[in-house]
Design an enzyme around this catalytic site. Structure first.
Site, PDB file in Angstrom:
ATOM      1  N   GLU A  58       0.714  -1.211   0.083  1.00 26.72           N
ATOM      2  CA  GLU A  58       0.074   0.013  -0.018  1.00 26.72           C
ATOM      3  C   GLU A  58       1.051   1.418  -0.063  1.00 26.72           C
ATOM      4  O   GLU A  58       0.359   2.174  -0.470  1.00 26.72           O
ATOM      5  CB  GLU A  58      -0.994   0.049   1.149  1.00 26.72           C
ATOM      6  CG  GLU A  58      -0.409  -0.139   2.485  1.00 26.72           C
ATOM      7  CD  GLU A  58       0.220  -1.203   3.114  1.00 26.72           C
ATOM      8  OE1 GLU A  58       0.763  -1.406   4.170  1.00 26.72           O
ATOM      9  OE2 GLU A  58      -0.106  -2.287   2.426  1.00 26.72           O
ATOM     10  N   THR A  59       2.069   1.268   0.583  1.00 28.05           N
ATOM     11  CA  THR A  59       3.043   2.378   0.365  1.00 28.05           C
ATOM     12  C   THR A  59       3.956   2.458  -0.727  1.00 28.05           C
ATOM     13  O   THR A  59       4.915   2.929  -0.765  1.00 28.05           O
ATOM     14  CB  THR A  59       3.893   2.341   1.858  1.00 28.05           C
ATOM     15  OG1 THR A  59       4.348   1.294   1.878  1.00 28.05           O
ATOM     16  CG2 THR A  59       2.603   2.800   2.960  1.00 28.05           C
TER      17      THR A  59
END
Length: 186
Positions: A58-59
């Site tokens: 997600e990052t």
């Protein structure tokens, strides 16, 4: 069971984005080199490093997955199993095509594949794109791959040099550890 990585694979990301800029490509390569450094310390060769086996979380950090072809080695560097080695065509070095070619532990085998991934991220193509495994092996034994600068003139010579050293057909001429490659990348 593994942690869910919602960002998809680096392969999918590359298809959506096309050629990556140097900074972004090196961001991912450094992370994968770090993962390789860790598993190599544990005497494990991944043997299947390719964009399809790199997920983004997600990052947007890279996570190396799929250890289905990996091999573990003992303290003397000998493999601890005799299972056949698979081959991801276009990403595997010549020694992976040879019977017993990865019988002795060498981080340089994974480094070659990482060099191919780096080449692909920066140019958008594989150095031996679309050729049969035998043709790739023969061509690679006879010549050097086409310089990545042929496809992306903005690549600095230092980055090109790292890619070509990682992709050397001779194991002894490649980086001998991910740590060594990371030093040049940094």
């Amino acid at each position: 069971v593994m942690e869910y990585q919602e960002g998809g694979s680096l392969s999918e990301y590359l298809k959506m984005r096309g050629v990556l800029g140097e900074e972004e490509a090196l961001y991912f390569i450094r992370q994968i080199a770090g993962a390789l450094e860790y598993i190599h310390e544990k005497k494990i060769n991944h043997l299947d490093v390719k964009p399809g086996n790199i997920l983004l979380n997600e990052t947007n950090d890279a996570v190396l997955i799929d250890f289905g072809l990996s091999k573990r080695y003992d303290d003397e560097g000998n493999q601890t199993s005799t299972t056949p080695v698979g081959i991801s065509h276009g990403y595997a070095p010549l020694e992976q095509y040879k019977r017993g070619g990865v019988g002795i532990f060498s981080p340089a085998t994974d480094i070659y594949s990482l060099g191919i991934v780096m080449y692909e991220l920066i140019t958008g193509i594989l150095p031996f794109n679309g050729e049969s495994p035998i043709a790739i092996a023969i061509k690679h034994m006879q010549s050097k791959p086409v310089s990545p600068k042929e496809f992306n003139i903005s690549i600095p010579l230092a980055v090109e040099s790292i890619i070509l050293k990682a992709m050397s057909k001779e194991q002894s001429l490649r980086y001998q550890s991910a740590e060594e490659m990371l030093a040049d990348l940094n």
